[in-house]
Design an enzyme around this catalytic site. Structure first.
Site, PDB file in Angstrom:
ATOM      1  N   GLU A   1      21.049   2.342 -21.755  1.00 28.01           N
ATOM      2  CA  GLU A   1      20.647   2.325 -23.162  1.00 28.01           C
ATOM      3  C   GLU A   1      19.347   3.107 -23.350  1.00 28.01           C
ATOM      4  O   GLU A   1      19.194   3.881 -24.295  1.00 28.01           O
ATOM      5  CB  GLU A   1      20.483   0.872 -23.642  1.00 28.01           C
ATOM      6  CG  GLU A   1      20.178   0.771 -25.119  1.00 28.01           C
ATOM      7  CD  GLU A   1      20.030  -0.659 -25.615  1.00 28.01           C
ATOM      8  OE1 GLU A   1      20.364  -1.601 -24.871  1.00 28.01           O
ATOM      9  OE2 GLU A   1      19.576  -0.826 -26.761  1.00 28.01           O
TER      10      GLU A   1
ATOM     11  N   HIS B   1      13.723  -7.499 -24.747  1.00 32.94           N
ATOM     12  CA  HIS B   1      15.018  -6.888 -25.047  1.00 32.94           C
ATOM     13  C   HIS B   1      16.055  -7.173 -23.948  1.00 32.94           C
ATOM     14  O   HIS B   1      17.219  -7.430 -24.242  1.00 32.94           O
ATOM     15  CB  HIS B   1      14.815  -5.381 -25.269  1.00 32.94           C
ATOM     16  CG  HIS B   1      16.091  -4.618 -25.346  1.00 32.94           C
ATOM     17  ND1 HIS B   1      16.476  -3.732 -24.370  1.00 32.94           N
ATOM     18  CD2 HIS B   1      17.081  -4.618 -26.265  1.00 32.94           C
ATOM     19  CE1 HIS B   1      17.651  -3.210 -24.706  1.00 32.94           C
ATOM     20  NE2 HIS B   1      18.041  -3.724 -25.848  1.00 32.94           N
TER      21      HIS B   1
ATOM     22  N   GLU C   1      17.331 -10.501 -24.559  1.00 28.40           N
ATOM     23  CA  GLU C   1      18.299 -10.467 -25.675  1.00 28.40           C
ATOM     24  C   GLU C   1      19.707 -10.167 -25.129  1.00 28.40           C
ATOM     25  O   GLU C   1      20.688 -10.829 -25.482  1.00 28.40           O
ATOM     26  CB  GLU C   1      17.876  -9.413 -26.705  1.00 28.40           C
ATOM     27  CG  GLU C   1      18.861  -9.243 -27.855  1.00 28.40           C
ATOM     28  CD  GLU C   1      19.134  -7.792 -28.161  1.00 28.40           C
ATOM     29  OE1 GLU C   1      20.301  -7.385 -28.010  1.00 28.40           O
ATOM     30  OE2 GLU C   1      18.196  -7.051 -28.537  1.00 28.40           O
ATOM     31  N   HIS C   2      19.811  -9.172 -24.256  1.00 26.08           N
ATOM     32  CA  HIS C   2      21.118  -8.878 -23.639  1.00 26.08           C
ATOM     33  C   HIS C   2      21.631 -10.077 -22.838  1.00 26.08           C
ATOM     34  O   HIS C   2      22.808 -10.397 -22.867  1.00 26.08           O
ATOM     35  CB  HIS C   2      20.988  -7.671 -22.697  1.00 26.08           C
ATOM     36  CG  HIS C   2      21.059  -6.346 -23.392  1.00 26.08           C
ATOM     37  ND1 HIS C   2      22.015  -5.406 -23.077  1.00 26.08           N
ATOM     38  CD2 HIS C   2      20.309  -5.802 -24.374  1.00 26.08           C
ATOM     39  CE1 HIS C   2      21.847  -4.327 -23.830  1.00 26.08           C
ATOM     40  NE2 HIS C   2      20.807  -4.540 -24.619  1.00 26.08           N
TER      41      HIS C   2
END
Lengths: 468, 445
Positions: free
Chosen positions: A160, A80, A83-84
Site C-alpha cells: 500500500e 494504520h 486498523e488493518h
C-alpha cells in the site's frame, strides 16, 4: 473496492466540504434537518445519532481518538497497521470473518486512519445494525493479533505504501514537505508510516498500541440513517455496555516550535512536469464560537480556488497561461497545527520557480487590494448550496460528525460553520492573508522531474504463448 | 458465531423487496417534442435537483485521425456557450450554488448540473446547461490553451506505470476498434484538432433525437417536462442515421508484454474484450464476477493474492459492459520481484474459476451480499440519478431496478460457469506488466 485505506487528506476535504454553501431560506432548511442526538454510556462510549429516513439503510461508524500523531519514532505507521489488523480476527470471530458476516448481511465495510483518528464503518440495511454493533464491540476488546496474520498483513501495508507514495512523485513531495515544515510535532509523520518503521514493526507494537488506546472511553459511535437515537442507545448498551473503561495514557504531544524563516526543499523523482507546493503555518479552529480567523482563512482559500473562475484558475491558468493547474486549500480542523497550502503545475517551458512567483504575486495582490464584495458573496452562495447537497450522503454526514468529535469540536459545527462563513468580511479575509501568508511561516517544496529511463517495451520473444 | 439468523434476515429482506406490490423506484419516462428520451424520478426529500443530458458521443465515436475530438468537445461545453464566455459561465453557476457534472466515457458524452430546486436558482442553472449542450462556441484561443494543457497532462501521465499499463492493455485488447483509442486522444491528433472539428463533432453527435435526459429530485412532472423541452429544443437535428460503433473482433491468440519502468511496483493487467450492456448473460457474469474478483474480501482473487499471500493491497476483476464489448479486466500492483508470482497466482485463479465455476457456497454468499445490499444502491439522489442515466442510455427496461433482485437470485452456478466459458478464453488473453523487472526475473522466495 473494499480495502482498508488511510485517509491522510480527510481533514482537508472536510474543511473544504464544510465550506462549500444561498439565501436564508436554504439555511433554515439545513438547520432544521440537522438534529444530532448525543448520549454516552457509563463506560465512556460517546454516541451520536442522526436520523435520516430517506432509505431503509444505516451507516454505523466507530471512531477511536488515536491516529498517527499518537505514534512515536521507530513505530510510525502503527495506527494504520492496527486498523488493518482489526479485520484479522478475535476469539469469537476468526480472521476474515468480520467482513464475511457484513458482506453476507448485504453490507459494505471499510476503515480509515488519519493523523487524528482511526475509524471503522459499515453501511447496511437497517435490520442489520445489531450485527454491525455486536461485531464492533467484539473487536474493541477482544482482538487476537497473531504474529502469523500480522506478518502477512504487514506485507499488504508495504504494498500500500509503495502504491500510494513511493511510485507517486507528488505524494513524495507532500510527504517530504510535511516532514520539513514541521520539525517536532508528530503531524510530520506520514500516516502510512516510514518504510523502515514498517520493516521493523512487530506484532507486539500493534498489540501495545491496541491495549493502550482501544477502549470505550476513547471511542465514539456514530449512526446515521433510518433509526432512532433511542434504538441506537439501547443497542449500544446491549453490545458495548459491558466493555471496561481503561485509564488512557497522558497525551504528551510535542509542540511545534516557532518557525524562524522560510524553508525550501527539492524532491527528485521520475516525472515529466515540475510542480511546486507551498505550506504556510496557520491557526486551527479551537473555539468555534469565539474565533473568526479560521473561517476567514477558509474564505481566502475559496476566493483563490473555490470555482473555475476563482483567482488562481482565472489568472494563472486562463489569462497568464503560466500554470496548467493551480490550487489553494486550508487545513484548519485537526488536533494538531493548521496549514494553508498553495500548489501549481507550470505550463511547458515554465519552471516550478516561475509558478511559485505567480502564486506569490496573487498573494501579494490579495494582501494589498483585498477581495471584492462580489467574490465573497459568490463563495458564500456556494457554501450554502453545498451544505444542502451534503445531505444527499449519509456516509458523508456520519463522516463529518465523527471527525469533528475526534478533534474536540461539536458536531453542531456542521451547521454553524456555514453561518460563520456568511459572517466573514472582506477586511477579515485581507487581514488573515496579511498575517499568515508570510515568508517566515513558509515551507516550499519543488518537484524536479527526472527522466524515466527504460521506457521501451521489451519485445516478446517470437511465438510466445500466453503466460498461464 | 452462528450465521443462521443472518441468513434468515437476508431472506426476509429479499422477500420484502421482491414482493413489494409497488415499484421500488417509480421511473417516469417520455419523449420530448424533438424525440429526446426523458427519465425522471420525482422526490421532494431534499430541495435539490440533479439533471444530465447525455449523447452517444463518447471516445468510441472518435476516428483514429481525430482521436480526442469527442473528449475535447465534451470538455469545452463549459468553456464558452450561447454568448457567455468561460468565466461568466463559472461565475454565474457559482452565484446560484450550482455544480457542473458531466459524463464522458467510451460511449457517452454530455453535461449535467446539480442545483438547488428553488425557482430562481434552478432556472439560472438550467438555462446555462441548455446553452452548454446546444450552443457551445469552442472559442479558438481557449481551444489552443486547452490543447497545450491536455498534451502536458498526457505527457506527465505517460511517465506513470499505471497509465502505461492501461494504454498498452487497451491497444492490445482493441488493436483495431475505437475502444482501443486513448479517450483523451494522442499528442499528435490533439495538436491538430481545430474549432471546426469540434463544431462538426457536436453537430453530428449532440442531436436532440439521440439525447437522454435524466432528472432526479425536487420538481413536479410538469416542471420536469418543461426542463427536458428547454434542454433539448436548441440541439442540432440529426442529419442521418445514428453512427454505429463497429463490432469488436475477438483476439486471435494470447499475447503478453512486459515493460520495464523504474517504479517499485509492477502494475499487472490481464483481460480481453468482455460484454455488451445488452448481453443476455449480464446477470450471470455480474454475479459470477462478484465471486471471482468483484466482491472485495468475498472474492477469490482478493483471497488468493492479498489474504493468503500478502502480495498486493488491491487486486480485482471487473466487466465494463458497454454498447459494444467493453473490457474484462483483472488488475493488481505488487512489488517488482513478486510480479511473476502474483501473475501466476492470478492466472491460476482465473483458470480454476473458468474450469469449475463458483461453488454453491460462494454463489449463495455473493447473492446475499448483492441482494441484501440492494437498498444501498439507491439510497441517495446521486445514485438514483446515475441509474436513470444508464437505464436511459442503454435502453434497459424501466423495471430494471424492480427486477434486479429477481435477476440476481435466479442465477445458477451452471449459468455462471457456462457464461464465463463462452466469454473468457485463456488462450485469447492480453497480459501487460509494467514495472522494474522483466519476465525472466527470479522469484524472491
Amino acid at each position: 473496492m473494499s480495502a482498508h485505506f488511510p485517509a491522510p487528506r480527510v481533514i482537508a476535504s472536510l474543511a473544504l466540504a464544510l465550506t462549500l454553501g444561498i439565501s436564508g431560506a436554504w439555511q433554515a432548511f439545513a438547520a432544521a434537518n440537522t438534529q444530532i442526538a448525543e448520549s454516552a454510556l457509563p463506560n465512556g462510549l460517546r454516541i451520536f445519532v442522526k436520523t435520516d429516513r430517506r432509505a431503509p439503510v444505516v451507516v454505523c461508524m466507530v471512531w477511536y481518538r488515536v491516529g498517527s500523531m499518537d505514534e512515536v519514532n521507530g513505530t510510525t505507521g502503527v495506527a494504520h497497521v492496527l486498523e488493518h489488523m482489526m479485520f484479522k480476527g478475535t476469539k469469537a470471530v476468526p480472521a476474515g470473518e468480520f467482513s464475511r458476516f457484513i458482506a453476507e448481511a448485504g453490507g459494505r465495510d471499510n476503515a480509515f486512519t488519519s493523523r487524528d483518528y482511526t475509524g471503522y464503518f459499515q453501511m447496511l440495511h437497517k435490520s442489520q445494525l445489531p450485527l454491525a454493533m455486536r461485531l464492533e464491540a467484539d473487536r474493541m476488546a477482544n482482538l487476537a493479533l497473531t504474529s502469523e496474520e500480522f506478518t502477512k498483513e504487514l506485507r499488504v501495508v508495504m504494498e500500500e505504501r509503495r502504491w500510494r507514495v513511493e511510485d507517486r512523485p507528488r505524494s513524495l513531495v507532500y510527504e517530504q514537505l510535511t516532514a520539513a515544515a514541521l520539525k517536532a510535532h508528530p503531524y510530520r509523520y506520514p500516516v502510512i508510516g516510514w518504510m523502515s518503521d514498517l520493516e521493523q514493526m512487530r506484532v507486539e507494537d500493534a498489540k501495545a498500541f491496541y491495549e493502550r488506546w482501544y477502549a470505550p472511553n476513547n471511542a465514539t459511535l456514530v449512526v446515521v440513517g433510518d433509526v432512532t437515537a433511542q434504538e441506537v442507545h439501547k443497542l449500544a448498551t446491549q453490545y458495548f455496555g459491558a466493555l471496561k473503561t481503561k485509564t488512557l495514557p497522558v497525551r504528551k504531544i510535542t509542540e511545534e516550535p516557532e518557525q524562524r524563516g522560510p524553508q525550501y526543499l527539492t524532491v527528485r523523482a521520475p516525472a515529466e512536469l515540475p510542480f511546486v507546493m507551498m505550506a504556510y503555518r496557520a491557526p486551527v479552529l479551537r473555539d468555534p464560537d469565539a474565533e473568526w480567523e479560521p473561517y476567514a482563512l477558509e474564505m481566502l482559500a475559496n476566493v483563490l480556488d473555490g470555482n473555475e473562475a476563482a483567482r488562481l484558475n482565472r489568472n494563472l491558468v486562463r489569462t497568464e497561461r503560466i500554470a496548467s493547474s493551480a490550487d489553494a486549500s486550508y487545513d484548519g480542523i485537526g488536533r494538531g497545527p493548521g496549514t494553508f497550502y498553495l500548489s501549481a503545475t507550470p505550463t511547458s517551458g515554465k519552471t516550478a520557480q516561475d509558478v511559485e512567483q505567480a502564486l506569490r504575486r496573487e498573494v501579494q495582490k490579495l494582501i494589498a487590494e483585498g477581495v471584492t464584495a462580489e467574490e465573497l458573496q459568490r463563495m458564500k452562495s456556494q457554501a450554502v448550496a453545498s451544505h444542502v447537497y451534503e445531505r444527499d450522503s449519509m456516509y458523508f454526514q456520519a463522516q463529518q460528525i465523527g471527525s469533528l468529535d475526534m478533534v474536540g469540536l461539536p458536531p453542531s459545527l456542521m451547521d454553524l460553520f456555514v453561518e460563520k462563513l456568511k459572517l466573514v468580511t472582506a477586511e477579515q479575509v485581507q487581514a488573515v492573508a496579511k498575517k499568515y501568508l508570510i515568508d517566515d511561516q513558509l515551507t516550499v517544496a519543488y518537484l524536479d522531474p527526472q527522466p524515466v529511463a527504460g521506457k521501451k517495451p521489451s519485445a516478446p520473444p517470437a511465438g510466445l504463448r500466453h503466460e498461464q | 458465531m452462528n450465521s443462521k439468523p443472518l441468513q434468515l434476515v437476508a431472506t426476509l429482506v429479499l422477500l420484502a423487496l421482491a414482493q413489494a406490490a409497488h415499484a421500488i423506484l417509480p421511473i417516469q419516462h417520455w419523449e420530448t417534442k424533438r424525440g429526446a428520451r426523458v427519465y425522471f424520478v420525482e422526490n421532494h426529500d431534499l430541495p435539490m435537483l440533479d439533471v444530465s443530458v447525455d449523447f452517444p458521443a463518447g471516445a468510441g465515436f472518435d476516428t483514429r485521425e481525430k482521436s480526442g475530438a469527442a473528449n475535447m468537445t465534451a470538455n469545452m461545453l463549459r468553456l464558452g456557450a450561447g454568448g457567455m464566455d468561460e468565466d461568466r459561465i463559472a461565475r454565474e453557476l457559482a452565484d446560484v450554488g450550482a455544480q457542473l457534472g458531466g459524463r464522458f466515457d467510451g460511449d457517452r458524452g454530455g453535461a449535467g448540473v446539480r442545483t438547488l430546486s428553488s425557482a430562481s436558482e434552478r432556472a439560472r442553472a438550467l438555462e446555462i446547461l441548455a446553452r452548454m449542450v446546444a450552443q457551445p462556441e469552442f472559442p479558438a484561443p481557449v481551444l489552443e490553451r486547452e490543447k497545450v494543457r491536455l498534451i502536458a497532462m498526457l505527457k506527465e501521465a505517460d511517465t506513470k506505470p499505471d497509465t502505461i499499463a492501461a494504454r498498452t492493455f487497451s491497444r492490445m485488447v482493441y488493436p483495431t476498434h475505437p475502444y482501443g483509442l486513448r479517450s483523451a486522444g494522442e499528442v499528435d491528433t490533439i495538436s491538430k484538432l481545430s474549432r471546426d472539428d469540434l463544431a462538426a463533432f457536436h453537430r453530428s453527435h449532440y442531436n436532440a433525437e439521440r439525447a437522454v435526459v435524466a432528472l432526479m429530485g425536487d420538481v413536479t412532472r410538469e416542471e420536469a417536462a418543461g426542463i427536458a423541452e428547454a434542454l433539448t429544443a436548441g440541439l442540432p437535428a440529426a442529419a442521418g442515421p445514428a453512427a454505429q460503433l463497429p463490432p469488436v473482433p475477438q483476439l486471435p491468440k494470447s499475447e503478453a508484454r512486459w515493460i520495464i519502468h523504474p517504479s517499485t511496483q509492477s502494475h499487472i493487467m490481464v483481460g480481453a474484450p468482455g460484454i455488451r450492456r445488452d448481453d443476455p448473460d449480464y446477470f450471470a457474469l455480474f454475479v459470477g464476477n462478484h465471486v471471482l474478483g468483484g466482491g472485495g474480501f468475498q472474492s477469490r482473487i482478493t483471497e488468493e493474492v492479498r489474504q493468503k499471500r500478502g502480495l498486493a493491497y488491491s487486486a480485482y476483476s471487473y466487466f465494463s459492459p458497454m454498447l459494444r464489448e467493453g473490457p474484462f479486466v483483472v488488475g493488481m500492483q505488487t512489488k517488482g520481484e513478486q510480479a511473476r508470482e502474483a501473475l501466476d497466482v492470478v492466472n491460476k485463479t482465473i483458470n480454476d474459476f473458468l474450469t469449475q465455476g463458483p461453488t454453491a457456497k460462494e454463489l449463495a454468499a455473493a447473492k446475499k451480499n448483492i441482494i441484501g445490499g440492494f437498498p444501498l444502491r439507491i439510497d441517495s439522489n446521486r445514485k438514483i440519478h446515475e441509474y436513470l442515466a444508464v437505464i436511459g442510455f442503454y435502453r434497459l427496461p424501466l423495471t430494471y431496478l424492480d427486477d434486479f433482485i429477481r435477476n440476481v437470485d435466479r442465477v445458477t452456478a451452471e449459468q455462471v460457469k457456462s457464461a464465463f466459458q463462452r466469454r473468457i478464453h485463456p488462450d485469447r488473453m492480453v497480459t501487460v506488466v509494467v514495472g522494474p523487472t522483466d519476465r525472466s526475473a527470479k522469484l524472491d522466495r
